[in-house]
Enzyme design. Structure first.
Site, short mmCIF file in Angstrom:
data_model
loop_
_atom_site.label_atom_id
_atom_site.label_comp_id
_atom_site.label_asym_id
_atom_site.label_seq_id
_atom_site.Cartn_x
_atom_site.Cartn_y
_atom_site.Cartn_z
N CYS A 30 0.84 -1.21 0.00
CA CYS A 30 0.00 0.00 0.00
C CYS A 30 0.88 1.26 0.00
O CYS A 30 1.61 1.50 0.96
CB CYS A 30 -0.91 -0.06 1.23
SG CYS A 30 -1.65 1.49 1.73
N CYS A 33 0.35 3.70 2.85
CA CYS A 33 0.83 3.07 4.08
C CYS A 33 2.33 3.24 4.21
O CYS A 33 2.85 3.54 5.28
CB CYS A 33 0.50 1.57 4.10
SG CYS A 33 -1.26 1.17 4.04
#
Length: 108
Positions: A30, A33
């Site tokens: 991600c 992230c």
């Protein structure tokens, strides 16, 4: 202290603290992230001793992600004495995350 990496075995112990605990639900694939990772390292330094910052890899801990209804990542949940009291999704700048945590440090 550093950002804690927690899993199902240690999760309950991590969130049942006398100080607020911010848990970041994330995954290595991600992009947002990965951008948030270094920000959380800085946040941890700012709140050291007053709050704990932890991370849960949703790929490795799907049951935890499901238990807390994580629909998108990154999602951060603040726990106080084991109870989820606040949550935020998506990338956030350091100042906003620190603000979010500090609101729960004073709210005792």
């Amino acid at each position: 202290m550093a950002v804690l990496h927690t899993n199902a075995a240690s999760f309950d112990k991590v969130i049942n603290q006398d100080v607020p605990v911010l848990v970041d639900f994330w995954a290595p694939w991600c992009g947002p992230c990965r951008m948030l990772g270094p920000v959380l390292e800085e946040v941890e330094k700012d709140v050291a001793g007053k709050a704990i910052v932890a991370k849960v890899n949703v790929d490795e801990e799907a049951d935890l992600a499901s238990k807390f209804n994580i629909a998108s990542i990154p999602t951060m949940i603040i726990f106080k004495k084991g109870q989820g009291v606040d949550r935020a999704s998506g990338y956030m700048p350091k100042e906003k995350i620190v603000e979010l945590i500090k609101a729960h440090i004073q709210a005792d």
